[in-house]
Design an enzyme around this catalytic site. Structure first.
Site, PDB file in Angstrom:
ATOM      1  N   CYS A 281       0.921  -1.160   0.005  1.00 43.92           N
ATOM      2  CA  CYS A 281      -0.129  -0.061   0.049  1.00 43.92           C
ATOM      3  C   CYS A 281       0.934   1.100  -0.093  1.00 43.92           C
ATOM      4  O   CYS A 281       0.957   2.228  -1.040  1.00 43.92           O
ATOM      5  CB  CYS A 281      -0.771   0.100   1.174  1.00 43.92           C
ATOM      6  SG  CYS A 281      -2.001  -1.505   1.204  1.00 43.92           S
TER       7      CYS A 281
HETATM    8  N1  NAD Z   1      -2.969  -5.781   2.471  1.00 41.15           N
HETATM    9  C1  NAD Z   1      -3.279  -4.630   2.864  1.00 41.15           C
HETATM   10  O1  NAD Z   1      -2.897  -4.252   3.960  1.00 41.15           O
HETATM   11  C2  NAD Z   1      -4.267  -3.764   2.339  1.00 41.15           C
HETATM   12  C3  NAD Z   1      -4.909  -2.666   3.154  1.00 41.15           C
HETATM   13  C4  NAD Z   1      -5.624  -1.986   2.673  1.00 41.15           C
HETATM   14  C5  NAD Z   1      -6.191  -2.079   1.083  1.00 41.15           C
HETATM   15  N2  NAD Z   1      -5.479  -3.039   0.370  1.00 41.15           N
HETATM   16  C6  NAD Z   1      -5.810  -3.057  -1.051  1.00 41.15           C
HETATM   17  O2  NAD Z   1      -6.561  -4.138  -1.169  1.00 41.15           O
HETATM   18  C7  NAD Z   1      -6.522  -4.545  -2.550  1.00 41.15           C
HETATM   19  C8  NAD Z   1      -6.143  -6.091  -2.382  1.00 41.15           C
HETATM   20  O3  NAD Z   1      -4.968  -6.260  -1.560  1.00 41.15           O
HETATM   21  P1  NAD Z   1      -4.577  -7.470  -0.921  1.00 41.15           P
HETATM   22  O4  NAD Z   1      -3.365  -7.386  -0.043  1.00 41.15           O
HETATM   23  O5  NAD Z   1      -5.770  -8.377  -0.194  1.00 41.15           O
HETATM   24  O6  NAD Z   1      -3.825  -8.501  -2.261  1.00 41.15           O
HETATM   25  P2  NAD Z   1      -3.556 -10.104  -2.221  1.00 41.15           P
HETATM   26  O7  NAD Z   1      -2.685 -10.207  -3.211  1.00 41.15           O
HETATM   27  O8  NAD Z   1      -3.274 -10.533  -0.731  1.00 41.15           O
HETATM   28  O9  NAD Z   1      -5.173 -10.609  -2.428  1.00 41.15           O
HETATM   29  C9  NAD Z   1      -5.572 -10.416  -3.895  1.00 41.15           C
HETATM   30  C10 NAD Z   1      -6.266 -11.885  -4.182  1.00 41.15           C
HETATM   31  O10 NAD Z   1      -6.839 -11.518  -5.403  1.00 41.15           O
HETATM   32  C11 NAD Z   1      -6.759 -12.769  -6.364  1.00 41.15           C
HETATM   33  N3  NAD Z   1      -6.863 -12.248  -7.852  1.00 41.15           N
HETATM   34  C12 NAD Z   1      -6.170 -11.580  -8.712  1.00 41.15           C
HETATM   35  N4  NAD Z   1      -6.905 -11.385  -9.547  1.00 41.15           N
HETATM   36  C13 NAD Z   1      -7.998 -12.009  -9.466  1.00 41.15           C
HETATM   37  C14 NAD Z   1      -9.202 -12.002 -10.371  1.00 41.15           C
HETATM   38  N5  NAD Z   1      -9.230 -11.488 -11.416  1.00 41.15           N
HETATM   39  N6  NAD Z   1     -10.358 -12.514 -10.118  1.00 41.15           N
HETATM   40  C15 NAD Z   1     -10.398 -13.072  -8.796  1.00 41.15           C
HETATM   41  N7  NAD Z   1      -9.466 -13.058  -7.910  1.00 41.15           N
HETATM   42  C16 NAD Z   1      -8.104 -12.294  -8.304  1.00 41.15           C
HETATM   43  C17 NAD Z   1      -5.552 -13.196  -6.143  1.00 41.15           C
HETATM   44  O11 NAD Z   1      -5.276 -14.353  -6.393  1.00 41.15           O
HETATM   45  C18 NAD Z   1      -5.080 -12.910  -4.665  1.00 41.15           C
HETATM   46  O12 NAD Z   1      -5.736 -14.141  -3.768  1.00 41.15           O
HETATM   47  C19 NAD Z   1      -5.343  -3.883  -3.069  1.00 41.15           C
HETATM   48  O13 NAD Z   1      -5.871  -2.751  -3.885  1.00 41.15           O
HETATM   49  C20 NAD Z   1      -4.698  -3.203  -1.985  1.00 41.15           C
HETATM   50  O14 NAD Z   1      -4.007  -1.904  -2.289  1.00 41.15           O
HETATM   51  C21 NAD Z   1      -4.517  -3.944   0.917  1.00 41.15           C
END
Ligand code: NAD
Length: 444
Positions: A281
């Site tokens: 992030c």
């Molecule tokens: N990790 C954090 O601390 C955090 C906090 C707030 C916001 N975010 C935001 O949330 C979003 C997700 O982040 P995250 O950390 O959970 O990512 P992550 O990589 O942990 O998880 C994302 C998941 O989406 C799946 N994926 C990818 N493409 C896909 C598709 N087309 N259809 C279905 N599944 C799909 C991946 O396989 C993975 O399991 C991002 O935009 C991130 O910036 C993350």
């Protein structure tokens, strides 16, 4: 005519959310999506998790958890009770009433936003879109993504937003490893394309979460608010890092300075320096804004400057290490350097964008032998090489010329490190108050 249809559509969805018969879909079962799916299933809804990763889907269907913030027993319970089923089959979206999109939003090699995951998830929804459906984007992204990227795809088959289906943006603010604030109690911001979109989204979150729901006038406001939050952190950490560089030049303890300034009860909020930014992030999200705003012929300055300082920190750590070793007449070339902690922040197992990679690159570029230890990470690959966690024990520590605290995990055995390291370089002030240090001790 259309007004009547709108009301019926809203009313039907409203009722299904109210009596929790609505079926919920979560697209993307990672750090954001999985804890959310679990909370929703715990609150009596039936949840279907969608992911492109078959391994994750199989693991979840077998009740095996892979996210620290999710309670193993909670997961087993909702899986056993058939409240939570995961799949890679997106045709099941046909049966979903409320779908939350939690897919990754990285940047590419040129620091441009990569919204291909949002596009692909939206296309999967559009293939199976139906009336009386609420779609909410939770991924972090630049202002207007919901309206400019998602909405046109969702309307391709002629469905009308605010009438047949509803679309909103609500950023996820979860902070992995935070014991006080979790998915369940972090306030939510909600901005819908229409008033009904906002109302239905708020109502849905209220039915699941234990937190305030703050409604705003559009998805763009909610998207920008999320970018502001993370840019605020990026820039303030940049300031703390620059203070660390300045204080080092002037022989002043930056940690003592920050702690002194933090005694002011108003107008100051402490941020701390470190070996560099990491995670999915803070180092990435501001670039979503700097890229988007170029469309308006504006060049962001603060983001660029703070990123420059933050990006320099791994190199600064290696330069300082070189000077520290120089004091004991040791060249970095051929020295054994132990990096304690690999995750980008304490008490989590997330290594994405961790500063350890740049630190390793600089150390190895100078001929050092690099080892790492992290209680949460057993191994990782970098630059075609496999790094396996080096056990922290008396014998191994005494073989090291320098032990660097990169991540201040709570569970690390600081007593062992203090008693058996020849030189400690602490980039997190993890051991600043520790009295049992036997060797030499330096702070960032
Ligand atoms: N990790 C954090 O601390 C955090 C906090 C707030 C916001 N975010 C935001 O949330 C979003 C997700 O982040 P995250 O950390 O959970 O990512 P992550 O990589 O942990 O998880 C994302 C998941 O989406 C799946 N994926 C990818 N493409 C896909 C598709 N087309 N259809 C279905 N599944 C799909 C991946 O396989 C993975 O399991 C991002 O935009 C991130 O910036 C993350």
């Amino acid at each position: 005519m259309s007004k009547t249809i709108t009301n019926v559509t809203v009313e039907n969805l409203f009722t299904r959310i109210k009596n929790k018969t609505a079926k919920i879909g979560i697209i993307g079962l990672g750090y954001v999506g999985l804890p959310l799916a679990v909370e929703i299933a715990k609150s009596e809804y039936n949840v279907v998790g969608f992911d492109v990763n078959q391994q994750k889907v199989d693991s979840l269907n077998n009740g095996h958890n892979y996210i620290n913030d999710v309670n193993d027993e909670d997961l087993v319970k909702i899986v056993e009770n058939n409240k939570f089923i995961s799949t890679t089959d997106f045709s099941q979206i046909q049966q979903i009433d409320v779908v939350l999109v939690c897919v990754p939003t990285p940047i590419d090699a040129h620091q441009h936003p990569d919204i291909s995951y949002i596009q692909s998830a939206t296309k999967n929804i559009a293939n199976y879109i139906h009336d009386e459906m609420l779609i909410v984007l939770e991924s972090t992204t630049y202002p207007n993504t919901t309206k400019e990227v998602m909405l046109p795809i969702l309307m391709e088959k002629g469905h009308k937003v605010g009438e047949d289906f509803f679309l909103a943006y609500s950023p996820e603010r979860v902070d992995p490893g935070n014991e006080n604030f979790k998915t369940k109690n972090i306030p939510k911001i909600v901005g819908g394309i229409t008033e009904d979109c906002t109302m239905l989204t708020s109502m849905f979150y209220k039915s699941v979460l234990n937190s305030n729901i703050h409604e705003v006038s559009s998805p763009a406001v909610a998207e920008m608010a999320k970018i502001l939050e993370n840019t605020f952190r990026n820039i303030n950490i940049g300031l703390a890092n620059e203070m660390a560089i300045i204080c080092n030049k002037m022989g002043i303890d930056v940690w003592e300075v920050i702690n002194a300034a933090a005694t002011k009860p108003f107008g100051f909020m402490p941020f701390y320096p470190g070996p560099g930014l990491g995670g999915h992030c803070i180092p990435i999200d501001p670039f979503y804004l700097s890229w988007k705003v170029k469309e308006y012929k504006y060049h962001v300055r603060l983001i660029e400057t703070s990123s420059e300082i933050n990006n320099y920190m791994p190199e600064f750590v290696v330069e300082r290490s070189m000077k520290i070793l120089n004091e004991v007449k040791k060249p970095l070339n051929g020295s054994n350097v132990l990096l304690v902690g690999a995750a980008y922040k304490k008490d989590i197992d997330d290594i994405r964008e961790s500063p350890i990679f740049e630190i390793i690159k600089y150390f190895e570029g100078h001929g050092a032998n690099v080892f790492f230890n992290d209680p949460y990470i057993s191994e990782f690959n970098f630059n075609g090489k496999k790094y396996v966690s080096f056990p922290l024990n008396k014998e191994n520590l005494s073989k090291m010329d320098l032990s660097i605290i990169v991540t201040n995990h709570t569970s690390l055995d600081y007593k062992l490190i203090a008693e058996h390291s020849k030189i400690i370089f602490d980039t997190r002030n993890a051991m600043g108050n520790y009295s049992g240090i036997k060797g030499q001790y330096y702070k960032l």
